[in-house]
Design a protein around this motif. Structure first.
Motif, mmCIF file in Angstrom:
data_model
loop_
_atom_site.group_PDB
_atom_site.id
_atom_site.type_symbol
_atom_site.label_atom_id
_atom_site.label_comp_id
_atom_site.label_asym_id
_atom_site.label_seq_id
_atom_site.Cartn_x
_atom_site.Cartn_y
_atom_site.Cartn_z
ATOM 1 N N ARG A 157 0.758 -1.162 -0.087
ATOM 2 C CA ARG A 157 0.066 -0.005 -0.009
ATOM 3 C C ARG A 157 0.823 1.182 -0.021
ATOM 4 N NH1 ARG A 157 -2.662 -3.435 -1.605
ATOM 5 N NH2 ARG A 157 -4.738 -4.131 -0.873
ATOM 6 N N SER A 158 0.357 2.381 -0.355
ATOM 7 C CA SER A 158 0.929 3.686 -0.448
ATOM 8 C C SER A 158 1.647 4.151 0.991
ATOM 9 C CB SER A 158 0.265 4.638 -1.256
ATOM 10 O OG SER A 158 -0.931 5.051 -0.503
ATOM 11 N N ASN A 159 0.897 4.027 1.708
ATOM 12 C CA ASN A 159 1.462 4.377 3.172
ATOM 13 C C ASN A 159 2.156 5.745 3.244
ATOM 14 O OD1 ASN A 159 1.820 4.057 5.949
ATOM 15 N ND2 ASN A 159 3.759 3.077 5.663
ATOM 16 N N PRO A 160 1.250 6.679 2.675
ATOM 17 C CA PRO A 160 2.026 8.084 2.761
ATOM 18 C C PRO A 160 2.122 8.710 3.960
ATOM 19 C CG PRO A 160 -0.357 8.310 2.256
ATOM 20 C CD PRO A 160 -0.033 6.860 2.321
ATOM 21 N N LYS A 161 3.003 9.651 4.182
ATOM 22 C CA LYS A 161 3.059 10.443 5.398
ATOM 23 C C LYS A 161 2.133 11.714 4.655
ATOM 24 C CE LYS A 161 5.847 13.103 8.761
ATOM 25 N NZ LYS A 161 7.197 13.336 8.992
ATOM 26 N N GLY A 162 0.739 12.031 5.357
ATOM 27 C CA GLY A 162 -0.072 12.978 4.637
ATOM 28 C C GLY A 162 -1.415 12.547 4.154
ATOM 29 N N TRP A 163 -1.895 13.466 3.426
ATOM 30 C CA TRP A 163 -3.162 12.821 3.003
ATOM 31 C C TRP A 163 -3.349 11.245 2.378
ATOM 32 C CZ3 TRP A 163 -6.855 15.336 5.155
ATOM 33 C CH2 TRP A 163 -6.860 16.550 5.647
ATOM 34 N N PHE A 164 -4.306 10.652 2.744
ATOM 35 C CA PHE A 164 -4.484 9.219 2.384
ATOM 36 C C PHE A 164 -5.828 8.902 2.342
ATOM 37 C CE2 PHE A 164 -4.241 4.691 4.142
ATOM 38 C CZ PHE A 164 -3.977 4.054 2.887
ATOM 39 N N GLU A 165 -6.195 8.315 1.121
ATOM 40 C CA GLU A 165 -7.576 7.800 0.646
ATOM 41 C C GLU A 165 -7.824 6.608 1.286
ATOM 42 O OE1 GLU A 165 -9.956 9.266 -1.700
ATOM 43 O OE2 GLU A 165 -8.862 11.274 -1.360
ATOM 44 N N GLU A 166 -9.078 6.437 2.153
ATOM 45 C CA GLU A 166 -9.192 5.040 2.790
ATOM 46 C C GLU A 166 -10.481 4.702 2.956
ATOM 47 O OE1 GLU A 166 -7.047 5.596 6.549
ATOM 48 O OE2 GLU A 166 -8.653 6.753 7.241
ATOM 49 N N VAL A 219 -12.924 8.173 2.757
ATOM 50 C CA VAL A 219 -12.697 9.349 3.319
ATOM 51 C C VAL A 219 -11.094 9.694 2.989
ATOM 52 C CG1 VAL A 219 -14.121 9.366 5.147
ATOM 53 C CG2 VAL A 219 -11.985 8.595 5.418
ATOM 54 N N ARG A 220 -10.905 11.071 3.073
ATOM 55 C CA ARG A 220 -9.608 11.303 3.180
ATOM 56 C C ARG A 220 -9.065 11.827 4.163
ATOM 57 N NH1 ARG A 220 -9.400 15.419 -1.293
ATOM 58 N NH2 ARG A 220 -9.466 13.561 -2.592
ATOM 59 N N ARG A 221 -7.864 10.805 4.924
ATOM 60 C CA ARG A 221 -7.353 11.414 6.111
ATOM 61 C C ARG A 221 -5.986 11.636 6.161
ATOM 62 N NH1 ARG A 221 -5.001 7.867 10.228
ATOM 63 N NH2 ARG A 221 -5.039 6.234 8.520
ATOM 64 N N ARG A 272 -11.411 14.138 5.906
ATOM 65 C CA ARG A 272 -12.206 15.269 4.869
ATOM 66 C C ARG A 272 -12.856 14.604 4.020
ATOM 67 N NH1 ARG A 272 -7.727 19.739 3.292
ATOM 68 N NH2 ARG A 272 -7.579 20.834 5.018
ATOM 69 N N ASP A 273 -14.014 15.043 3.171
ATOM 70 C CA ASP A 273 -14.501 14.490 1.959
ATOM 71 C C ASP A 273 -15.027 13.129 2.067
ATOM 72 O OD1 ASP A 273 -13.517 16.840 0.620
ATOM 73 O OD2 ASP A 273 -11.717 15.890 -0.176
ATOM 74 N N PRO A 274 -15.889 12.971 3.153
ATOM 75 C CA PRO A 274 -16.478 11.734 3.133
ATOM 76 C C PRO A 274 -17.646 11.575 1.862
ATOM 77 C CG PRO A 274 -17.752 12.829 4.689
ATOM 78 C CD PRO A 274 -16.508 13.856 3.988
ATOM 79 N N ARG A 275 -17.315 10.331 1.301
ATOM 80 C CA ARG A 275 -18.240 10.334 0.149
ATOM 81 C C ARG A 275 -18.677 8.569 -0.173
ATOM 82 N NH1 ARG A 275 -13.199 11.335 -0.750
ATOM 83 N NH2 ARG A 275 -12.121 10.258 -2.262
#
Lengths: 196, 88
Positions: B46-55, B69-71, B79-82
């Motif tokens: 998985r991308s495992n970023p430090k920062g914004w993550f789509e999950e 969401v974007r966490r 942000r951005d629950p959809r």
């Protein structure tokens, strides 16, 4: 003559529930054997025609209830409803609904009788909100919730459907039969400080 | 505790949800043609970023629907629950 051999999940606690509290604080009552039918619709189901078939108004969306007389349709999630009404021989409502829905929605809709799945506890009185707040993180304040609203959440870690009936306020808690005794005893305990 | 906004039920405690991992990981179009390395890449990496993550999350105790969401993985801001399938 048929003999009613049904036994509600809270039959043994009915006395205790009735004895607690009063009109100035909080009161509990089980409403046993309410009929419950769950409706699930596919994404392409004609939802407004389903409501016409049920002779119900269309709720405003998830978390709202449409009531006609004693029959409530709780919108629990997109394309998922729980229709409840007072006790009657359960298959009558189910088969009536299924027949009408089949005409209105075709194969895209299912109606299943789930009356035995949950029992109903009404919590009413000025302290009803305080008692529920001991174990429920959903905001039930009038600015966020009110009559005609419903939600699914966890109450004292038990999954429940919560519905507000009036501004007394009266809350209707639908809880799984196997959790009913636990939840009723939890409610009695949570109410201790309000019923003196 | 996280406070997660369900697109249908509104903000709820994290304990009402189950986690579904990174969003947008597509199932291989032709699974039979995928070799072991690519398959393990699909399953485990998985991308495992430090920062914004789509999950993905599922509202288990509520409406039982999956959503995205974007966490932010540092600040835990959400942000951005959809609903799944809808982009922001």
């Amino acid at each position: 003559m048929t003999v009613d051999v049904r036994r509600s999940p809270l039959a043994e606690l009915a006395g205790e529930l009735a004895a607690v509290g009063g009109p100035g604080s909080v009161r509990f009552a089980e409403r046993p054997f309410r009929v419950q039918v769950e409706l699930r619709a596919a994404a392409d189901a004609p939802v407004s025609r389903l409501y016409e078939a049920l002779a119900l108004m269309l709720p405003r969306g998830v978390g709202y209830v449409a009531s006609t007389g004693d029959r409530d349709a709780l919108c629990l999630a997109p394309r998922w409803w729980l229709v409840t009404q007072s006790p009657e021989p359960a298959p009558v409502l189910e088969s009536a609904l299924a027949g009408r829905l089949r005409t209105a929605g075709g194969a895209a809709v299912s109606a299943v009788d789930v009356s035995a799945q949950r029992t109903t506890i009404d919590v009413t009185g000025p302290n009803a909100r305080d008692v529920l707040a001991h174990g429920c993180s959903v905001d039930l304040h009038p600015r966020a919730f009110g009559p005609g609203r419903c939600t699914q959440t966890a109450l004292a870690k038990a999954q429940v459907v919560l519905q507000q009936l009036d501004r007394a306020p009266t809350f209707r808690v639908l809880v799984r039969a196997s959790f009913a005794r636990y939840l009723a005893e939890w409610l009695l305990d949570a109410a201790t400080e309000y019923v003196g | 505790m996280l406070y997660i906004p369900c697109p249908w039920c509104g903000p709820r405690d994290e304990t009402e949800f189950r986690y579904g991992g990174e969003a947008g990981v597509a199932y291989p179009a032709d699974p039979d043609a995928v070799d072991d390395a690519a398959w393990s890449e699909y399953l485990f990496v998985r991308s495992n970023p430090k920062g914004w993550f789509e999950e993905r999350w599922v509202h288990t105790s509520g409406c039982r629907r999956w959503f995205t969401v974007r966490r932010h993985t540092v600040s835990y801001e959400i942000r951005d629950p959809r609903p799944i399938g809808e982009s922001t």
